[in-house]
Design a protein around this motif. Structure first.
Motif, PDB file in Angstrom:
ATOM      1  N   ALA A 216     -33.360  89.501 -31.911  1.00  0.00           N
ATOM      2  CA  ALA A 216     -33.026  88.889 -33.222  1.00  0.00           C
ATOM      3  C   ALA A 216     -33.346  89.494 -34.405  1.00  0.00           C
ATOM      4  O   ALA A 216     -32.607  89.752 -35.423  1.00  0.00           O
ATOM      5  N   ALA A 217     -34.396  90.311 -34.289  1.00  0.00           N
ATOM      6  CA  ALA A 217     -35.203  91.084 -35.486  1.00  0.00           C
ATOM      7  C   ALA A 217     -34.078  92.292 -35.687  1.00  0.00           C
ATOM      8  O   ALA A 217     -33.830  92.598 -36.966  1.00  0.00           O
ATOM      9  N   ASP A 218     -33.701  92.985 -34.512  1.00  0.00           N
ATOM     10  CA  ASP A 218     -32.663  94.047 -34.452  1.00  0.00           C
ATOM     11  C   ASP A 218     -31.535  93.500 -35.058  1.00  0.00           C
ATOM     12  O   ASP A 218     -30.514  94.227 -35.874  1.00  0.00           O
ATOM     13  N   VAL A 219     -30.944  92.266 -34.649  1.00  0.00           N
ATOM     14  CA  VAL A 219     -29.666  91.792 -35.121  1.00  0.00           C
ATOM     15  C   VAL A 219     -29.909  91.706 -36.824  1.00  0.00           C
ATOM     16  O   VAL A 219     -28.968  92.241 -37.559  1.00  0.00           O
ATOM     17  N   ALA A 220     -30.867  90.808 -37.156  1.00  0.00           N
ATOM     18  CA  ALA A 220     -30.891  90.596 -38.525  1.00  0.00           C
ATOM     19  C   ALA A 220     -30.945  91.980 -39.566  1.00  0.00           C
ATOM     20  O   ALA A 220     -30.240  92.202 -40.488  1.00  0.00           O
ATOM     21  N   ILE A 235     -20.077  84.295 -42.273  1.00  0.00           N
ATOM     22  CA  ILE A 235     -20.907  84.793 -41.302  1.00  0.00           C
ATOM     23  C   ILE A 235     -20.597  83.647 -40.087  1.00  0.00           C
ATOM     24  O   ILE A 235     -20.755  82.445 -40.588  1.00  0.00           O
ATOM     25  N   GLN A 236     -20.532  84.183 -38.808  1.00  0.00           N
ATOM     26  CA  GLN A 236     -20.494  83.259 -37.565  1.00  0.00           C
ATOM     27  C   GLN A 236     -21.863  83.636 -36.920  1.00  0.00           C
ATOM     28  O   GLN A 236     -21.682  84.850 -36.491  1.00  0.00           O
ATOM     29  N   ALA A 328     -19.920  88.602 -37.390  1.00  0.00           N
ATOM     30  CA  ALA A 328     -20.118  87.700 -36.442  1.00  0.00           C
ATOM     31  C   ALA A 328     -20.982  88.198 -35.466  1.00  0.00           C
ATOM     32  O   ALA A 328     -21.086  89.413 -35.100  1.00  0.00           O
ATOM     33  N   VAL A 329     -21.849  87.374 -34.959  1.00  0.00           N
ATOM     34  CA  VAL A 329     -22.819  87.572 -33.987  1.00  0.00           C
ATOM     35  C   VAL A 329     -22.444  86.866 -32.615  1.00  0.00           C
ATOM     36  O   VAL A 329     -22.251  85.624 -32.781  1.00  0.00           O
ATOM     37  N   ILE A 370     -22.623  92.282 -30.957  1.00  0.00           N
ATOM     38  CA  ILE A 370     -22.708  91.544 -29.718  1.00  0.00           C
ATOM     39  C   ILE A 370     -24.332  91.529 -29.355  1.00  0.00           C
ATOM     40  O   ILE A 370     -24.934  92.529 -29.605  1.00  0.00           O
ATOM     41  N   ALA A 371     -24.989  90.327 -29.330  1.00  0.00           N
ATOM     42  CA  ALA A 371     -26.394  90.392 -29.088  1.00  0.00           C
ATOM     43  C   ALA A 371     -26.567  90.052 -27.405  1.00  0.00           C
ATOM     44  O   ALA A 371     -26.333  89.050 -27.273  1.00  0.00           O
TER      45      ALA A 371
END
Lengths: 470, 470
Positions: A216-220, A235-236, A328-329, A370-371
């Motif tokens: 999550a930290a890296d996605v943010a 955003i989705q 989008a995530v 993609i997470a």
């Protein structure tokens, strides 16, 4: 003078007015998810009439729909079209228990299929938590309110006949109308449409673990530094525990800088509603509520919009909301080194998920992330080739794992922006190598050459096949 | 990735994206009535491009559209389809200035025509008081808010291309969405869509006189005693000074007896909103607001519903609101002894009115009452034969005049109920005799055999012709 009595209290009476015949296509939505009791009541009543060969066109199917397996065995139901499959039905499809291949469609593809005539629904049975005697319906009133009725709204406009199935008949005209009386042929009253506690069940349960926090930290960080101006963007973010934490990071970031997302899209959780209320989002576009508490927000907050699935993601609708997405995530059961993503099958070939809006969102969003963890239960998520291609690699830009961030070679713009901001960018092959360094090369699952299911593209072509198991 | 810029600031740019070609059919609504400035701006811009042979399909036309007469003369506009016609255009149609007959349709018939393909609209130009950059639109925000967007909503869903014309672009997504972005191809920004003071102009100005009071008292008496259970019934009362007074009578009556109308239907005035607020109506169904003040009520009162014209009165929509009507009070320029009603032409043959929802409401309502004076300006309202049949006699039940109440012979149920309640019931022939005792037999107006206009039935057949004058 046409005088209508639309309200029915027994299926016998209903079927006299709106007959269900052999071979018909009937449809249901999955807003109630694991809490749905409508499909059971309708299908059991149809079974009693002796009708055979029904095509079941559902926006998705859950574990609670296991009972349908027996109906397939004895012939009431012959074909299934859905976004996802679980439990007994998933096993049945793979083990040769169904005569015809299952057709898997994304939510956008299904919206298209009912509008371009590929999927002709004879009768749509639409669970609604409230209706009035004229046929108006919503999903925010009544004892079993469940939020947005986004799939039902579009279904009602496109099916030949529409039956609202509800457990709450309003004496007066509904104050909030999601489905207009103009699209409703009958209102069927049942004792209960389901148990709304089941709306949050299944893949939506929150599970938190340290690995998710890293991702999550890296996605943010990726979202913040990839080069998109976040103020007034769309955003989705998805709905799992990673998304929850991404949302909290972004909330803080946006607030400090006096920025706001123009809209948040997709399945709506209480976290997203909190972000609407704290000003992170200006608006929420809600095609499906992942928490029945969304009802209050939809009713009272005019920036929380119920949208139909055509407005969400129909590829024939140039103005669909996904076309305005910046970021989008999305998740993956597998992703391969060509960036193809699987969300439908596991690496052992089992059907375990649902396409949902994955294909639609990835195709439309400016940047698709993609997470996913590098491996789950010792099974690698990154592969040379995914078991089933659901979303083609051309629509994926970034992979964020617990072991680093990879960006597709062709997105040099993103690579530059991230690198300039001190973020290390890997190649997906690096992550693959890292993955197999833990899991070793996966062995190949063996299938027959018999097609168990067809995975469609949003515009109705074949994206991939799922084969029956050996 | 489809990235859309929907917002246009000049017609030149708009027409590059959405070209207007020779012979196209374009449409407009008449929500802004005499205050409309959208049709002028769009048509003048089209005229500049040199395009010829446009078919103008308007939900209605007013005096403010006199400028179109010149456009017909020089060829920009060739054909007109509308619910009503006034001023120069009305005169032009009758005096042979138009190549093709005007087609008159009721609001329901027009809703049908766009949905069954009889009327194919190439571009709908829809005036809206507010829009956002995604194309969502409403008529209750912005400086020139005008209330319900009921005609526009259905038009947007059926036209090949839809252009929202507005003078207010919201930075964020609109809070109230009447027309979804899914149906909008472009948003055209103009300096002003019109002057909302003009919404109340024309036939809607309140004129009160003692004669109206006599008629109103008798209409109310008739409604109360005709045998319909008023509690939970549906009513369309119209919008003139008679209706206003009928409303006040009924409000008092219902309140005393703790009864409520389930819904009030039709063009919505402030009087009807007052009756919603004082509990006479449970709900208002508003296809067209006859007072811009309706905006506040639509925005804040969830029992004040904006409905589209399909839900109002499309005869192909079995569930249209008119089909749930118990009582309708309608007007007439003429009524004949066969109960046929004219609302379109005067006894001198001039086109002076509009069909509006007259045909639709009369066909559907359980009881239809015509409220009209016996004569106007010494011209008799009751005739042996109306100049133009708009609504056939089979759909009319009662005539209330300032000289008594007539009930159709075939409605013995109503005759009995009224008589039992001490109300004197006449035959329409009696009222005709009374009428000509004042006015004497009217002389016959002479027409040519050239068709100036076709009056359609709601289902698209010919109800009557209007001929060019000698």
């Amino acid at each position: 003078m046409i005088k209508l009595n639309k309200v029915f209290n027994s299926f016998e009476e209903l079927f006299r007015e709106i007959p269900v015949n052999d071979g018909m296509t009937i449809s249901f939505h999955h807003h109630l998810r694991e809490g749905d009791a409508v499909m059971f009541q309708v299908l059991k009543s149809i079974q009693k009439t002796g009708v055979k060969g029904i095509t079941l066109a559902c926006t998705s199917l859950m574990n609670t729909h296991d009972f349908i397996a027996d109906m397939i065995s004895e012939g009431t139901v012959s074909r299934i079209q859905t976004s996802g499959l679980k439990g007994k039905l998933a096993a049945m499809a793979l083990n040769g228990g169904m005569q015809e291949p299952v057709i898997f469609r994304s939510h956008g593809s299904r919206a298209r299929a009912v509008s371009d005539g590929e999927l002709k629904v004879d009768i749509a049975f639409i669970a609604a938590s409230a209706a009035d005697m004229f046929g108006n319906a919503n999903a925010i009133d009544g004892p079993n309110a469940f939020g947005s009725l986004g799939y039902g709204v579009w279904e009602a406009q496109n099916a030949k006949k529409t039956v609202i199935v509800t457990d709450y008949l309003s004496r007066g005209i509904l104050r909030d109308i999601s489905i207009s009386q103009s699209y409703v042929d009958a209102v069927m009253i049942v004792p209960a449409i389901g148990n709304t506690a089941g709306v949050k069940e299944g893949s939506l349960k929150e599970r938190s673990n340290p690995r998710d926090s890293v991702i999550a930290a890296d996605v943010a960080k990726t979202i913040i530094n990839c080069g998109i101006e976040l103020d007034q963007s769309g955003i989705q973010m998805g709905s799992g525990s990673v998304s929850l934490q991404v949302g909290r990071y972004l909330s803080g970031y946006m607030k400090e800088r006096d920025k706001k997302f123009k809209f948040g899209l997709g399945g709506i959780t209480q976290d997203l509603i909190d972000m609407l209320n704290n000003g992170t989002f200006e608006s929420l576009l809600d095609v499906q509520s992942f928490d029945p508490k969304a009802c209050n927000s939809i009713r009272n907050n005019k920036n929380h919009h119920e949208i139909d699935v055509n407005t969400y993601a129909n590829p024939l609708n140039r103005s669909s909301a996904v076309n305005f997405l910046d970021i989008a995530v999305l998740s993956a059961t597998e992703i391969d080194t060509d960036w193809n993503v699987n969300v439908l099958t596991g690496s052992n070939g089992s059907i375990i998920g649902a396409i949902g809006g994955h294909q639609d969102v990835a195709a439309a969003s400016k940047i698709t992330i993609i997470a996913a963890p590098l491996f789950r239960n010792r099974i690698g998520v990154i592969r040379k080739k995914v078991t089933t291609v659901v979303t083609p690699g051309e629509n994926i830009d970034i992979l964020v794992t617990d072991f680093g961030i990879a960006v597709k070679e062709s997105r040099q713009d993103i690579i530059k922006n991230l690198t300039d901001n001190g973020i290390k960018v890997l190649k997906i092959e690096d992550l693959y190598k890292k993955c197999i360094s833990f899991t070793s090369e996966p062995c190949t699952v063996r299938f027959t050459d018999k097609v168990a299911a067809i995975v469609q593209t949003p515009d109705g072509k074949v994206q991939d096949y799922i084969y029956k198991k050996v």
